[in-house]
Scaffold this motif. Structure first.
Motif, short mmCIF file in Angstrom:
data_model
loop_
_atom_site.label_atom_id
_atom_site.label_comp_id
_atom_site.label_asym_id
_atom_site.label_seq_id
_atom_site.Cartn_x
_atom_site.Cartn_y
_atom_site.Cartn_z
N GLY A 169 0.80 -1.21 0.00
CA GLY A 169 0.00 0.00 0.00
C GLY A 169 0.84 1.26 0.00
O GLY A 169 0.36 2.33 -0.37
N VAL A 170 2.10 1.15 0.44
CA VAL A 170 3.02 2.29 0.43
C VAL A 170 3.88 2.16 -0.82
O VAL A 170 4.84 1.38 -0.86
CB VAL A 170 3.89 2.33 1.70
CG1 VAL A 170 4.86 3.51 1.66
CG2 VAL A 170 3.01 2.40 2.94
N LEU A 184 -6.93 1.97 4.47
CA LEU A 184 -7.94 1.92 3.43
C LEU A 184 -8.79 3.18 3.49
O LEU A 184 -9.28 3.57 4.54
CB LEU A 184 -8.82 0.68 3.63
CG LEU A 184 -9.69 0.26 2.45
CD1 LEU A 184 -8.84 -0.15 1.27
CD2 LEU A 184 -10.60 -0.90 2.88
N GLY A 185 -8.93 3.84 2.35
CA GLY A 185 -9.69 5.08 2.30
C GLY A 185 -11.17 4.85 2.55
O GLY A 185 -11.68 3.74 2.51
N THR A 186 -11.85 5.94 2.81
CA THR A 186 -13.29 5.86 3.09
C THR A 186 -14.09 5.63 1.82
O THR A 186 -15.12 4.97 1.84
CB THR A 186 -13.77 7.15 3.77
OG1 THR A 186 -13.44 8.27 2.93
CG2 THR A 186 -13.09 7.32 5.12
N GLN A 187 -13.62 6.15 0.69
CA GLN A 187 -14.35 6.01 -0.56
C GLN A 187 -13.67 4.94 -1.41
O GLN A 187 -12.82 5.22 -2.25
CB GLN A 187 -14.40 7.34 -1.32
CG GLN A 187 -15.16 8.41 -0.57
CD GLN A 187 -15.29 9.69 -1.38
OE1 GLN A 187 -14.74 9.81 -2.45
NE2 GLN A 187 -16.06 10.63 -0.86
N ILE A 219 -6.42 2.07 -5.01
CA ILE A 219 -5.12 2.38 -5.62
C ILE A 219 -4.03 1.37 -5.28
O ILE A 219 -2.85 1.68 -5.30
CB ILE A 219 -4.64 3.81 -5.30
CG1 ILE A 219 -4.25 3.95 -3.83
CG2 ILE A 219 -5.68 4.84 -5.69
CD1 ILE A 219 -3.58 5.29 -3.53
N THR A 220 -4.40 0.13 -4.96
CA THR A 220 -3.42 -0.93 -4.80
C THR A 220 -3.57 -1.88 -5.98
O THR A 220 -4.47 -1.75 -6.81
CB THR A 220 -3.66 -1.69 -3.48
OG1 THR A 220 -4.96 -2.30 -3.50
CG2 THR A 220 -3.55 -0.76 -2.29
N ASN A 255 -9.74 13.56 -3.02
CA ASN A 255 -9.62 12.49 -2.03
C ASN A 255 -8.33 11.70 -2.15
O ASN A 255 -8.10 10.77 -1.36
CB ASN A 255 -10.80 11.52 -2.16
CG ASN A 255 -12.13 12.19 -1.87
OD1 ASN A 255 -12.21 13.09 -1.03
ND2 ASN A 255 -13.17 11.77 -2.57
N LEU A 256 -7.50 12.06 -3.12
CA LEU A 256 -6.29 11.26 -3.37
C LEU A 256 -5.31 11.33 -2.21
O LEU A 256 -4.67 10.33 -1.86
CB LEU A 256 -5.62 11.74 -4.66
CG LEU A 256 -4.41 10.95 -5.12
CD1 LEU A 256 -4.78 9.48 -5.38
CD2 LEU A 256 -3.81 11.56 -6.38
N GLN A 257 -5.20 12.49 -1.59
CA GLN A 257 -4.27 12.64 -0.48
C GLN A 257 -4.60 11.67 0.65
O GLN A 257 -3.70 11.13 1.31
CB GLN A 257 -4.30 14.09 0.02
CG GLN A 257 -3.11 14.50 0.87
CD GLN A 257 -1.85 14.69 0.05
OE1 GLN A 257 -1.91 14.65 -1.17
NE2 GLN A 257 -0.73 14.89 0.71
#
Length: 1213
Positions: free
Chosen positions: A94-95, A449-452, A475-476, A1087-1089
């Protein structure tokens, strides 16, 4: 919110609405029907330009053409530099961050500021860059450009702010990391060596400070000279001269000896007590000679690491290379020597660099190595040193995208939520075993993990016939499932007839895919003119694969003449029928008794055991006809609700009922028009194609052409599939528009308006004509992967338009024919060499004709609920067909609705008289309600075909149908049909076939990819052009919402793999080994950040070990000294201004100072404060004082911000 209203008052096909000033012509055939009842269509469009913004999100895959790597042992993050100026920084899954130097210069070396959240890069343009890693998107703080010397090596001691820089001239410079300026302290090469030495020692290849004394710097020169320089007294402690060139040097942690690797494959150990000769010389892989002679020379040892352990007195010696020259056939190796044990590990690819991971960051402590990161040319592996067998760690990153060259891609957002777990559970059963049981050692950074988030799946097709499903959520990228299409076929044997004789290296290469996520029906098109239909099952099964063989050969050769330029024709209804072929005739699936009527591959004709997952059910193959191979398939669509599959190429169209396993329609493109052909066509004499001469290559048949060009094609494809990045710049003359030749990557263009320089346009006496005859292209070649395409398509407004014909002429060297709506231009064979880098346009998506003739190709297909005729009152199943001449045809389908009748009663296919015309090749269809909402294609709900269910329970198909009339008050309201070509987009009202909106997308280029996508709870048309522009148009009004020049040049790889999907997402293959994902949604950019991972996490630096009184008394502890006192401006003075130029970075304090005085100062400060929020750390008083003194130079607002952030380090600004 804007409302668009179009009042249809007595509109007929003879008087279409003219929108935007574009010329629209009327129907050219048939009698106009009565006008529809006047009514008002009200469309509420919610999308505005503010909803769109282009932004790169994340890059997946293996860094292309890697050059170097570095590791932060405290933060535990890994950095990889590349030849194209890119830097990939990896941490825990993820990083994953990608940075790019604007210069594009190759990255020579990387140096982490250990546990400081910063990285130094040295590039081939002799520039040093300092990157700030404390923000989610790293930025350059400072740059230092060397003007007179070339950088060869850098070294940054642990916890030091002074960087040693070695140059090609042999000098060593020192750079202050904080201010990024040169110190006046310089170690000149002529002072480092003895004055009596008559030769130059060569470039600096190594720099390191002694573990025992930081005040002594070890300098290694390429010629074999090693000097230890005393920084305090500015003179050499000792000098070592060796006969062989040095490649690397590594210290023992006690600082009493070091090891060198040499160009003759030897390792030398030098003891500081006696530097007159090496303490030990070994040839690890050299054969010992008799009589005590020196062993034979071996290949160079490019790098060596000398590491000690606590549990053993024997150190680890790890090196790459050094094999004897008589083992030329062996693969690259990494050798691990531990005591008397020597382990040689063979690698699949050349070794670029490696680094040993140790427990401590201090060079004067026992290193305790636990892993080795090996950077290969096309892979990244990590070895576990704690186990005697040295197993590798399981790589959590998607580094194997290019395991076989990528030939096609597909992207699906908002998939059914149950798909990813199912695919993962089945794919996990086939994972490799034997990995190390320990966790992946590169575990730095944080990611949540993002909210959206929503399910996303990426599908890649490969040259070896394999298909890979990837989980692309949030984005993984993670491998889910792998499917091998080659298992459907028998392995070709040598000398097994004509088909096997022509099989090249990649006969199974994937050309395109069609997937219905809801029904899980999956279709794969291969380069060998075959389509495989798969069904998904959770259970294994043993079944026989049904094979259908189709003769699809266009026998009618003709000359076509456009009736009107830029025609927009809505043909009225006329009687049409299904063209029936008798058995054995062309177009029939019966191939008995026809010579050479063989498929390119042979399907297994026995029951085949299939594991859970996707299981092949049906294979459709096009046959050789009269010694000519089948044309490659250019379009495909499948619909699970209808149980139908359609495929097309430059010869015609085939419709298959995959439920009944039968061919419903096999018809040439010309026959689809019936009596309503908008072109005048003249039948050619059949004798013409048989008059072949051995002298005229242009008049040969395909068989001879294939034999002659086979070797040339194979050579070209091999050079491309080796993942080489040799760019071939093509000078484009006047080319536009592609239809994809999905495996070979040619830009075979469907429309053109070229004119040969110096030659006038001369139309024929009966108007411009195009002779349409073209023998087929070879069925298989070494598959040119999308990953390997480096043919640049420069596009400018003055030089012309990019075309897919470029690579075609390079490979085949045949004459190019170009057709225009007003004129015709023919390039003769004698002109080929002079026009090697110029190419023209043809309206065919097939290979360039040898007889200077072309065929009309089927470029896109889509099943949908629509109206086949103007008189239809209700929608019915239809197949929309788009051709390379800009025609959109509608074929009506009669599909039995009852479950039992569907399996027994035949489906009738009726080509209608509906023909809609556009400029350029048709690329995409879409269907909207009259309110502007997207109408998805109907589908069948998935059911497991091999599930064990109650036998008394009837298994029925569950269909989901989105009829255009379902959301309307009246059934006869119709729907809106969106048709997009490579130059134009139109919206038609069905069934009236009236053009409501038209938009000329581009005049200076052509559209490569177009999709009707959902964004922000609405729908739009997204287009990607050959000149690199990304555009979005509102629907149905076709208002331009976004037009961004995203890429200045479009190469073939991007052109072939670019695809849009819903939610404002898109992707393309940015290099042969990497997938670049982008977004064109403003919401996603905002929301990318939140979705990106943090590279830096606050971690305490481990304390140095207390080595005890005795070791300290006898000089065991490292001596420290004040580098500031030696290298600072007060002691060393200033360096020459002409030697290096300091360039402030956008993320540096100078950049903030410049922004503070402008109108954007407040915005700049707000952004910096936002990026640095939550990153405050305690600092030493001297750092704080330095930062505060620097802040006094700023304006009032900048000074206030600095006081708020006084606990920050210097490089956070």
């Amino acid at each position: 919110m804007k409302k668009f209203r179009k009042v249809l008052d007595g509109l007929t096909t003879s008087s279409p609405v003219n929108v935007g000033g574009a010329p629209l012509s009327s129907s050219t055939a048939g009698t106009p029907t009565a006008a529809p009842t006047p009514r008002e269509i009200e469309v509420q469009e919610t999308l505005v330009s503010e909803n769109f913004q282009i932004c790169k999100t994340v890059r997946h895959g293996f860094p292309y053409q890697p050059t170097t790597l570095a590791f932060d042992p405290v933060q535990k993050i890994l950095a990889i530099g590349s030849r194209t100026g890119g830097v990939r920084i990896l941490g825990r899954p993820g990083v994953d961050c990608y940075c790019q130097h604007e210069s594009g210069a190759a990255v020579l070396q990387l140096q982490f500021l250990i546990n400081e959240g910063a990285l130094v890069t040295a590039c081939a343009d002799d520039t040093l860059h300092l990157w700030n890693l404390r923000q989610k998107r790293p930025a350059i703080l400072h740059s230092l450009k060397f003007n007179r010397e070339r950088i060869t090596f850098c070294h940054l001691p642990f916890q030091s702010k002074w960087l040693y820089v070695g140059t090609e001239r042999g000098n060593t410079h020192i750079v202050n990391i904080e201010s990024f300026v040169l110190s006046g302290y310089v170690i000149m090469w002529n002072k480092a060596i003895e004055l009596s030495t008559k030769t130059h020692p060569g470039p600096v290849v190594h720099l390191s400070d002694s573990p025992k004394d930081e005040g002594r710097l070890l300098i290694g020169f390429e010629s074999g000279t090693v000097v230890q320089w005393d920084l305090r007294v500015k003179k050499a402690d000792f000098r070592i001269y060796y006969d062989e060139a040095i490649h690397s040097v590594s210290w023992h942690h006690e600082g009493k000896q070091f090891m060198c690797s040499h160009s003759d494959g030897s390792l030398t150990v030098w003891n500081l007590r006696n530097t007159s000769k090496p303490f030990q010389v070994t040839f690890p892989h050299g054969k010992p000679q008799r009589d005590g002679k020196k062993p034979e020379s071996c290949k160079p040892i490019l790098k060596v690491e000398y590491k000690t352990t606590r549990n053993s007195s024997e150190p680890f010696v790890i090196f790459s290379g050094g094999l004897s020259y008589d083992k030329a056939g062996r693969r690259p190796t990494l050798t691990i020597m531990h005591g008397k044990a020597i382990t040689v590990l063979e690698m699949d690819h050349p070794i670029v660099d490696f680094i040993v991971l140790c427990e401590t960051p201090y060079p004067n402590e026992v290193q305790e190595p636990y892993a080795v990161v090996v950077l290969l040319e096309k892979d990244l592996i990590v070895l576990d040193l704690t186990q005697s067998s040295f197993p590798i760690f399981e790589n959590p990153y998607p580094m194997d995208i290019h395991e076989s060259p990528v030939t096609c891609t597909a992207y699906f957002a908002d998939c059914p939520p149950d798909l990813i777990p199912v695919l993962y559970s089945i794919g996990a059963k086939h994972k490799k075993q034997g990995y190390s049981h320990k966790e992946w050692p590169v575990s730095g950074g944080t990611w949540t993990l993002g909210t959206q988030t929503y399910p996303e799946i990426i599908i890649t097709g490969h040259a070896d016939g394999s298909i890979k499903f990837w989980d692309a959520t949030a984005i993984t990228l993670q491998m889910l499932y792998k499917l091998k299409t080659s298992k459907v076929f028998e392995k070709p044997k040598v000398g097994e007839g004509r088909g096997a004789e022509l099989v090249e290296e990649d006969p199974y290469a994937v050309q395109m895919v069609s997937w219905c996520p809801q029904s899980r029906i999956f279709c794969v098109v291969g380069i060998s003119a075959h389509v495989i239909l798969y069904r998904f099952s959770k259970h294994d099964a043993t079944t026989e694969i049904v094979s259908l063989e189709v003769r699809l050969q266009c026998e009618v050769e003709d000359t076509i003449t456009p009736s009107d330029a830029d025609a927009n024709t809505g043909l009225s209804d006329s009687s049409s029928h299904l063209h029936q072929h008798p058995p054995g005739s062309p177009g029939s699936a019966n191939t008995e008794g026809v010579r050479d009527s063989i498929p390119c591959l042979r399907v297994k004709n026995r029951p085949v055991r299939m594991p859970p997952g996707y299981q092949a059910e049906l294979v459709v193959q096009l046959l050789w006809v009269d010694g000519e191979p089948p044309q490659q398939i250019t379009s495909l669509d499948v619909n699970s609700a209808y149980g139908l599959m359609a495929l097309g190429n430059c010869n015609g169209l085939v419709v298959v009922d995959y439920l009944q396993k039968s061919i419903l329609l096999c018809m040439s493109t010309l026959e689809l028009y019936g009596s309503n052909d908008p072109y005048q066509r003249l039948t050619r004499s059949p004798r013409r194609s048989r008059q072949l001469t051995s002298d005229n290559f242009c008049m040969r048949g395909l068989s001879n052409f294939y034999s002659d060009s086979k070797k040339r094609i194979r050579t070209s494809y091999q050079s491309l599939t080796e993942l080489s990045d040799n760019q071939v710049t093509l000078d484009l003359e006047r080319s536009r528009s592609p239809t994809s030749d999905h495996v070979n990557g040619h830009c075979t263009s469907p429309t053109s308006q070229p004119c040969v320089a110096g030659k006038p346009r001369v139309p024929g006496p009966e108007g411009p004509r195009l002779s349409r005859r073209g023998p087929g292209r070879p069925p298989f070649r070494k598959a040119q992967s999308a990953a390997c395409m480096e043919i640049n398509l420069p596009v400018s407004h003055t030089e012309g338009y990019a075309s897919r014909r470029a690579m075609l002429q390079q490979l085949h060297g045949v004459s190019m024919y170009s057709h225009d709506e007003h004129h015709t231009t023919v390039y003769s064979w004698s002109e080929r060499e002079s026009r090697e880098n110029s190419f023209s346009r043809s309206r065919s998506s097939s290979v360039s004709s040898i007889d200077r003739e072309t065929k009309e190709a089927v470029t896109t297909l889509q099943f949908m609920e629509s109206y086949g005729r103007k008189t239809d009152a209700l929608p019915s199943p239809c197949l929309w067909v788009g051709t390379s001449l800009g025609a959109a045809l509608v074929i009506a389908l009669s599909v039995p609705t009852d479950e039992e009748d569907r399996l027994d009663e035949p489906v009738t296919v009726s080509p209608c008289a509906t023909v809609l015309m556009l400029k350029g090749s048709v690329l995409r269809f879409g269907s909207l309600t009259c309110g502007g909402a997207l109408i998805p294609s109907p589908y069948e709900v998935w059911r497991d075909p091999h599930a064990s269910e109650d036998p008394d329970r009837l298994r029925r198909r569950k269909l989901v149908n989105f009829s255009p009339s379902s959301s309307q008050e009246a059934a006869g309201d119709g729907h809106l049909a969106v048709v997009c070509s490579e130059r134009q987009a139109k919206v038609f009202l069905m069934p009236a076939q009236t053009c409501l909106f038209v938009h000329n997308i581009t005049e200076s280029s052509f559209v490569l990819r177009a999709d009707v996508v959902s964004v922000c709870n609405s729908v739009c048309l997204a287009c990607f052009c050959a000149n690199g522009h990304i555009m979005t148009l509102s629907l149905p009004s076709l208002r331009p919402l976004l037009d961004v020049n995203y890429l200045p040049l479009t190469d073939m790889r991007i052109a072939r793999t670019f695809c849009f999907t819903n939610r404002g997402q898109a992707l393309y293959l940015s290099s042969p080994t990497e997938i670049q994902r982008i977004t064109y949604s403003q919401e996603m950019c905002d929301n990318l950040q939140e979705m990106l991972g943090d590279l830096f996490t606050p971690v305490e630096t481990p304390e140095a070990q207390n080595r005890g009184f005795l070791k300290g008394f006898f000089g065991g502890n490292a001596q420290t000294f004040d580098r500031e006192e030696l290298f600072g401006e007060a002691a060393a003075g200033k360096a020459s201004r002409s030697l290096a130029q300091h360039i402030p970075g956008q993320g540096g304090m100078e950049g903030m100072k410049a922004a503070a005085g402008g109108v954007v100062g407040d915005l700049a400060r707000a952004r910096i404060a936002l990026d640095e929020r939550g990153q405050r750390l305690g600092e030493l008083e001297e750092r704080t004082a330095l930062m505060m003194s620097s802040a006094e130079l700023f304006s009032k607002h900048a000074h206030e911000l600095m006081l708020k952030c006084k606990d920050k380090k210097w490089y956070q600004f």
